[in-house]
Write a protein that holds these residues in place. Structure first.
Motif, PDB file in Angstrom:
ATOM      1  N   VAL A 251       0.638  -0.766   0.109  1.00 36.63           N
ATOM      2  CA  VAL A 251      -0.277  -0.128  -0.057  1.00 36.63           C
ATOM      3  C   VAL A 251       1.049   1.106  -0.147  1.00 36.63           C
ATOM      4  N   ASN A 252       0.949   2.117  -0.653  1.00 35.75           N
ATOM      5  CA  ASN A 252       1.640   3.079  -1.253  1.00 35.75           C
ATOM      6  C   ASN A 252       1.003   4.210   0.041  1.00 35.75           C
TER       7      ASN A 252
ATOM      8  N   HIS B 200      -7.412  -2.312   1.224  1.00 38.00           N
ATOM      9  CA  HIS B 200      -5.801  -1.077   1.880  1.00 38.00           C
ATOM     10  C   HIS B 200      -6.022  -0.910   3.427  1.00 38.00           C
TER      11      HIS B 200
ATOM     12  N   TYR C  50      -0.610   8.893  -3.588  1.00 42.15           N
ATOM     13  CA  TYR C  50      -0.427   8.229  -2.410  1.00 42.15           C
ATOM     14  C   TYR C  50      -1.886   7.783  -2.790  1.00 42.15           C
ATOM     15  N   ASP C  51      -2.198   5.689  -1.971  1.00 40.80           N
ATOM     16  CA  ASP C  51      -3.229   5.218  -1.836  1.00 40.80           C
ATOM     17  C   ASP C  51      -3.666   5.721  -1.004  1.00 40.80           C
TER      18      ASP C  51
ATOM     19  N   GLY D 100      -8.160   7.641   1.449  1.00 40.07           N
ATOM     20  CA  GLY D 100      -7.392   6.912   0.593  1.00 40.07           C
ATOM     21  C   GLY D 100      -8.456   7.828  -1.078  1.00 40.07           C
TER      22      GLY D 100
ATOM     23  N   LYS E   2     -10.673  -1.377  -3.960  1.00 40.30           N
ATOM     24  CA  LYS E   2      -9.091  -2.008  -3.091  1.00 40.30           C
ATOM     25  C   LYS E   2      -8.854  -0.784  -2.797  1.00 40.30           C
ATOM     26  N   LEU E   3      -9.791  -0.264  -2.536  1.00 37.71           N
ATOM     27  CA  LEU E   3      -9.746   0.891  -1.470  1.00 37.71           C
ATOM     28  C   LEU E   3      -9.863   0.127  -0.429  1.00 37.71           C
TER      29      LEU E   3
ATOM     30  N   GLY F 224      -8.487   6.642  -4.987  1.00 35.89           N
ATOM     31  CA  GLY F 224      -8.036   5.698  -6.552  1.00 35.89           C
ATOM     32  C   GLY F 224      -9.285   5.046  -7.381  1.00 35.89           C
TER      33      GLY F 224
END
Length: 201
Positions: free
Chosen positions: A132-133, A182, A159-160, A171, A178-179, A173
Motif C-alpha cells: 500500500v502506497n 487497503h 499515494y493510496d 484514500g 481495492k481502497l 483510487g
C-alpha cells in the motif's frame, strides 16, 4: 456503467460499518466519473448500514462553486465535502474515474496516536510486505475545514492512503474494492503493532 460504480458505494459503506471501520453515522465515500464535472457523495449524519444508491447526492462543480442538484430527500452531503471535492475538481483527475474514501479505522487511529504523531507509513518498516502506497499523516484539523481538505490533498495526491490525526484515514483510487482492501490490510498489521506496543519513527 455509471450505475455500476455508484451501486458499489452503499454496499461499501455497509461493509465498513459491519467490519467496525466506521461508527454507524460515520465515514463518507464519493465518486467522480471520468470526463465529468460532477461527483456523487454519501449524505452526512445518516446511518451508513442501509444506504441506497438513490441517497447519494450529486454535486456539480465549476472553477468557483459546488452545486447540490438532487437533494430531493432533504439529505445534506457529508460535511467533509471540501475534502472530497479538493480531488474531484483538479484537472489531473478530470479524465479518470475517482473514488475518495474516508473511514475511521480503530487500529490506524490508535497507531498514529491521539497524543503523539506516529507516521502511518512506518508500519511498512515493520512489515515490508504491505503493498500500500502511504503518504504523510495529515494534521489534526477540524472536520470539514479547508485546512483539513488542503493538507489532505497535498499529502495524498500521489499515494493510496493517508492517516488523518485524531480522525481516521483517507484514500483515493479508481477501484473501490481495492481502497477497502487497503484499509483491511493496514488494520490487520496495525493491530499486531498495537498489541505489541510497537511504533517506529
Amino acid at each position: 456503467m455509471l450505475l455500476f460504480y455508484m451501486n458499489k458505494i452503499p454496499s461499501a459503506m455497509s461493509y465498513l460499518y459491519k467490519n467496525k471501520h466506521i461508527a454507524l453515522r460515520d465515514g463518507n465515500i464519493s465518486f467522480k466519473p471520468a470526463f465529468k464535472n460532477h461527483f456523487f457523495i454519501t449524505p452526512g449524519s445518516v446511518k451508513k448500514d442501509n444506504l441506497k444508491t438513490s441517497d447519494l447526492i450529486k454535486v456539480i462543480f465549476t472553477k468557483e462553486e459546488l452545486f447540490i442538484t438532487n437533494n430531493h430527500l432533504n439529505l445534506k452531503p457529508s460535511r467533509e465535502i471540501s475534502m472530497h471535492s479538493m480531488f474531484h475538481v483538479k484537472k489531473e483527475f478530470y479524465d479518470k474515474d475517482l473514488y475518495v474514501v474516508h473511514a475511521h479505522p480503530k487500529n490506524l487511529i490508535s497507531y498514529i496516536g491521539l497524543y503523539k504523531n506516529n507516521e502511518l507509513k512506518t508500519i511498512k518498516n515493520l512489515f515490508p510486505e504491505i503493498n500500500v502506497n502511504i503518504g504523510r499523516n495529515v494534521g489534526p484539523y477540524e472536520a470539514g475545514s479547508l485546512q483539513l481538505a488542503g493538507e489532505s490533498y497535498k499529502n495524498l495526491v500521489n499515494y493510496d492512503i493517508v492517516g488523518l490525526r485524531n480522525h481516521g484515514s483517507l484514500g483515493i483510487g479508481n477501484n473501490l474494492d481495492k481502497l477497502i482492501e487497503h484499509i483491511e490490510t493496514l488494520e490487520y498489521y496495525l493491530q499486531i503493532a498495537n498489541i505489541s506496543n510497537i511504533s517506529i519513527k
